[in-house]
Design a protein around this motif. Structure first.
Motif, short mmCIF file in Angstrom:
data_model
loop_
_atom_site.label_atom_id
_atom_site.label_comp_id
_atom_site.label_asym_id
_atom_site.label_seq_id
_atom_site.Cartn_x
_atom_site.Cartn_y
_atom_site.Cartn_z
N VAL A 121 0.85 -1.19 0.00
CA VAL A 121 0.00 0.00 0.00
C VAL A 121 0.89 1.24 0.00
N TYR A 175 0.79 5.23 0.91
CA TYR A 175 0.03 6.32 1.55
C TYR A 175 0.95 7.52 1.70
N MET A 227 0.02 -3.43 4.69
CA MET A 227 -1.20 -3.24 5.48
C MET A 227 -2.06 -4.48 5.35
N TRP A 287 -5.22 -6.38 4.49
CA TRP A 287 -6.38 -6.15 3.63
C TRP A 287 -7.61 -6.64 4.38
N PHE A 308 -10.33 -3.80 6.46
CA PHE A 308 -10.41 -2.60 7.29
C PHE A 308 -11.07 -2.92 8.63
N ARG A 315 -7.38 9.60 5.19
CA ARG A 315 -6.45 8.48 5.07
C ARG A 315 -6.76 7.68 3.82
N CYS A 331 -5.35 5.90 0.20
CA CYS A 331 -4.11 5.22 -0.20
C CYS A 331 -4.26 4.62 -1.59
N TRP A 354 -7.37 3.65 4.55
CA TRP A 354 -6.66 2.87 5.56
C TRP A 354 -6.92 3.42 6.96
N THR A 390 -5.38 2.64 11.29
CA THR A 390 -4.69 1.85 12.31
C THR A 390 -5.65 1.57 13.45
N THR A 399 -2.46 -2.06 11.12
CA THR A 399 -2.75 -1.05 10.11
C THR A 399 -3.48 -1.76 8.98
N THR A 400 -4.69 -1.31 8.69
CA THR A 400 -5.59 -2.04 7.81
C THR A 400 -6.10 -1.16 6.69
N CYS A 401 -6.60 -1.80 5.63
CA CYS A 401 -7.08 -1.03 4.48
C CYS A 401 -8.23 -1.74 3.80
#
Length: 225
Positions: free
Chosen positions: A42, A44, A59, A61, A63, A98, A100, A137, A139, A148-150
């Motif tokens: 990712v 950002y 990150m 995958w 969220f 946020r 990305c 994304w 955190t 940390t997710t997206c």
């Protein structure tokens, strides 16, 4: 939705292409069957307070909203609908602050003919360069756990894509990367449009990709319908 994709570009080439500082713990590539809940590449942009530099990082995958007590405390949010992105409590703050980029070679989608079984297709750019999805994304932290997710942003499909599936990831062109990352002022919402048919190509692939354990470049090879 988009639930699987492929990426083969080396991490150092990605860092150069996106002008991003790479992390040291990026996922191993190539990977022709990237699945939800795994770590993905990712890009950002740091806050202005942190110099505003682009970063290429791993990150998860999937969220995770801040109110989840565990990463699996609610639905797995791998996609976020463009139409409601700014309204949904899980996504609205990330939508503003946020955003990305998620690079890929292409993605898989499944089509079910009437009375038949689901058949996988591979969708990729018709031209040179990677496919780049719009993402958001966040955190997530609870007690001593930190992730940390997206999620990928999707929109209503049109044209040939709509014949395969009704949703498509928002695909960004190079001249739009900076705007989506917030480097060029407002207007990111206008980028959440479906890709045109002439920017994509489609082909059927084998059912091996149905398994999340499958791997290898043969997964993206075209087969006869």
């Amino acid at each position: 939705m988009c639930g699987r994709f492929a990426l083969s570009m080396p991490s150092d080439a990605m860092a150069q292409l996106f002008k991003a500082a790479p992390a040291n713990d990026l996922p191993i590539l190539p990977n022709y069957n990237i699945c939800p809940t795994t770590q993905i590449h990712v890009i950002y942009r740091e806050s202005e307070q942190d110099k505003g530099q682009r970063r290429l990082v791993p990150m998860r995958w999937g969220f995770v909203p801040h109110w989840y007590k565990t990463p699996s405390d609610g639905p797995l949010l791998i996609n976020a609908r463009a139409e409601t992105l700014a309204e949904k409590p899980a996504f609205r703050e990330a939508c503003r602050a946020r955003r990305c980029l998620i690079p890929a070679d292409g993605f898989y989608e499944w089509f079910r003919p009437e009375g038949g079984e689901k058949l996988p297709w591979y969708i990729q750019p018709s031209g040179e360069g990677p496919m780049v999805f719009a993402g958001i994304w966040q955190t997530w932290e609870q007690n001593s756990e930190r992730l940390t997710t997206c999620a990928m942003v999707t929109t209503e499909a049109t044209g040939r894509m709509a014949e395969i599936h009704h949703r498509i990831p928002v695909i960004l062109q190079p001249h739009d990367w900076g705007k989506w990352l917030g480097e060029e002022g407002h207007g990111a919402a206008r980028l959440m449009q479906p890709a045109s048919d002439d920017s994509l190509k489609f082909h059927r692939v084998g059912k091996a990709v149905n398994s999340n354990r499958a791997s290898g470049p043969e997964l993206i090879e075209e087969i006869e319908e």
